[in-house]
Motif scaffolding. Structure first.
Motif, PDB file in Angstrom:
ATOM      1  N   GLN A   1       0.824  -1.210   0.000  1.00  0.00           N
ATOM      2  CA  GLN A   1       0.000   0.000   0.000  1.00  0.00           C
ATOM      3  C   GLN A   1       0.858   1.260   0.000  1.00  0.00           C
ATOM      4  O   GLN A   1       0.524   2.249  -0.650  1.00  0.00           O
ATOM      5  CB  GLN A   1      -0.947   0.004   1.203  1.00  0.00           C
ATOM      6  CG  GLN A   1      -1.957   1.123   1.175  1.00  0.00           C
ATOM      7  CD  GLN A   1      -2.895   1.015  -0.013  1.00  0.00           C
ATOM      8  OE1 GLN A   1      -3.437  -0.040  -0.279  1.00  0.00           O
ATOM      9  NE2 GLN A   1      -3.070   2.105  -0.725  1.00  0.00           N
ATOM     10  N   LYS A   2       1.983   1.236   0.727  1.00  0.00           N
ATOM     11  CA  LYS A   2       2.886   2.388   0.719  1.00  0.00           C
ATOM     12  C   LYS A   2       3.444   2.636  -0.674  1.00  0.00           C
ATOM     13  O   LYS A   2       3.569   3.787  -1.101  1.00  0.00           O
ATOM     14  CB  LYS A   2       4.036   2.173   1.708  1.00  0.00           C
ATOM     15  CG  LYS A   2       3.644   2.388   3.145  1.00  0.00           C
ATOM     16  CD  LYS A   2       4.818   2.190   4.082  1.00  0.00           C
ATOM     17  CE  LYS A   2       4.423   2.401   5.529  1.00  0.00           C
ATOM     18  NZ  LYS A   2       5.552   2.199   6.446  1.00  0.00           N
ATOM     19  N   LYS A   3       3.774   1.567  -1.404  1.00  0.00           N
ATOM     20  CA  LYS A   3       4.276   1.717  -2.773  1.00  0.00           C
ATOM     21  C   LYS A   3       3.191   2.304  -3.671  1.00  0.00           C
ATOM     22  O   LYS A   3       3.448   3.215  -4.462  1.00  0.00           O
ATOM     23  CB  LYS A   3       4.753   0.386  -3.327  1.00  0.00           C
ATOM     24  CG  LYS A   3       5.353   0.500  -4.712  1.00  0.00           C
ATOM     25  CD  LYS A   3       5.706  -0.847  -5.279  1.00  0.00           C
ATOM     26  CE  LYS A   3       6.280  -0.766  -6.664  1.00  0.00           C
ATOM     27  NZ  LYS A   3       5.572   0.081  -7.591  1.00  0.00           N
ATOM     28  N   THR A   4       1.965   1.797  -3.531  1.00  0.00           N
ATOM     29  CA  THR A   4       0.850   2.326  -4.316  1.00  0.00           C
ATOM     30  C   THR A   4       0.622   3.801  -3.994  1.00  0.00           C
ATOM     31  O   THR A   4       0.400   4.617  -4.899  1.00  0.00           O
ATOM     32  CB  THR A   4      -0.431   1.522  -4.027  1.00  0.00           C
ATOM     33  OG1 THR A   4      -0.187   0.150  -4.332  1.00  0.00           O
ATOM     34  CG2 THR A   4      -1.603   2.013  -4.831  1.00  0.00           C
ATOM     35  N   ASN A   5       0.677   4.139  -2.718  1.00  0.00           N
ATOM     36  CA  ASN A   5       0.490   5.537  -2.307  1.00  0.00           C
ATOM     37  C   ASN A   5       1.576   6.438  -2.884  1.00  0.00           C
ATOM     38  O   ASN A   5       1.299   7.560  -3.312  1.00  0.00           O
ATOM     39  CB  ASN A   5       0.464   5.651  -0.791  1.00  0.00           C
ATOM     40  CG  ASN A   5      -0.793   5.059  -0.183  1.00  0.00           C
ATOM     41  OD1 ASN A   5      -1.730   4.710  -0.882  1.00  0.00           O
ATOM     42  ND2 ASN A   5      -0.792   4.919   1.133  1.00  0.00           N
ATOM     43  N   ALA A   6       2.820   5.960  -2.884  1.00  0.00           N
ATOM     44  CA  ALA A   6       3.922   6.755  -3.437  1.00  0.00           C
ATOM     45  C   ALA A   6       3.721   6.976  -4.936  1.00  0.00           C
ATOM     46  O   ALA A   6       3.930   8.094  -5.437  1.00  0.00           O
ATOM     47  CB  ALA A   6       5.251   6.066  -3.170  1.00  0.00           C
TER      48      ALA A   6
ATOM     49  N   ASN B   1       0.852   6.962  -6.546  1.00  0.00           N
ATOM     50  CA  ASN B   1      -0.266   7.889  -6.702  1.00  0.00           C
ATOM     51  C   ASN B   1       0.132   9.318  -6.353  1.00  0.00           C
ATOM     52  O   ASN B   1      -0.353  10.269  -6.970  1.00  0.00           O
ATOM     53  CB  ASN B   1      -1.450   7.445  -5.846  1.00  0.00           C
ATOM     54  CG  ASN B   1      -2.133   6.215  -6.399  1.00  0.00           C
ATOM     55  OD1 ASN B   1      -2.008   5.907  -7.581  1.00  0.00           O
ATOM     56  ND2 ASN B   1      -2.839   5.507  -5.547  1.00  0.00           N
ATOM     57  N   GLN B   2       1.017   9.491  -5.380  1.00  0.00           N
ATOM     58  CA  GLN B   2       1.472  10.826  -5.006  1.00  0.00           C
ATOM     59  C   GLN B   2       2.252  11.469  -6.149  1.00  0.00           C
ATOM     60  O   GLN B   2       2.078  12.656  -6.440  1.00  0.00           O
ATOM     61  CB  GLN B   2       2.325  10.772  -3.737  1.00  0.00           C
ATOM     62  CG  GLN B   2       2.728  12.127  -3.212  1.00  0.00           C
ATOM     63  CD  GLN B   2       1.538  12.961  -2.785  1.00  0.00           C
ATOM     64  OE1 GLN B   2       0.630  12.463  -2.139  1.00  0.00           O
ATOM     65  NE2 GLN B   2       1.534  14.223  -3.140  1.00  0.00           N
TER      66      GLN B   2
ATOM     67  N   ASN C   1      -0.264  12.468  -8.725  1.00  0.00           N
ATOM     68  CA  ASN C   1      -0.999  13.652  -8.271  1.00  0.00           C
ATOM     69  C   ASN C   1      -0.157  14.919  -8.387  1.00  0.00           C
ATOM     70  O   ASN C   1      -0.678  15.981  -8.747  1.00  0.00           O
ATOM     71  CB  ASN C   1      -1.468  13.470  -6.831  1.00  0.00           C
ATOM     72  CG  ASN C   1      -2.609  12.486  -6.719  1.00  0.00           C
ATOM     73  OD1 ASN C   1      -3.237  12.132  -7.709  1.00  0.00           O
ATOM     74  ND2 ASN C   1      -2.861  12.034  -5.502  1.00  0.00           N
TER      75      ASN C   1
END
Length: 107
Positions: free
Chosen positions: A39-44, A46-47, A50
């Motif tokens: 999830q942290k990789k996915t969040n990074a 997506n960041q 964005n």
């Protein structure tokens, strides 16, 4: 004495069961840690996406040059009284057409 040892072994095994297989077991914690890392990789990712989109929105809000560039590239628009020339490479187009017709003939 043997029965006392067996009872202690059974008690230790019963106490260890929740540690290894229960709701808060080591296996569950290990699984959750892997899910957190994913999830942290996915969040990074997506960041980063964005940030790119925010920069693009800022460009579009600030000036007309970004809007004009998008209109030209994505929509093929030209200015009034502007002459548009399109240059094509006939040799390249001919080779691509021959390659696609050869691949279709093989099927």
């Amino acid at each position: 004495m043997k029965s006392l040892t067996a009872i202690f072994v059974i008690l230790v095994a019963l106490m260890q069961y929740p540690l290894w297989f229960g709701k808060g077991s080591w296996l569950r914690v290990w699984s959750l840690n892997h899910q957190i890392d994913a999830q942290k990789k996915t969040n990074a990712d997506n960041q980063v996406r964005n940030n790119v989109l925010n920069a693009e929105v800022g460009d579009l809000k600030q000036g007309f040059s970004a809007i004009e560039e998008r209109a030209r590239n994505e929509l093929g628009m030209i200015k009034q009284d502007e002459i548009f020339f399109q240059v094509t490479n006939h040799e390249k187009d001919k080779k691509e057409n021959e390659a696609s017709s050869n691949s279709q003939a093989k099927h």
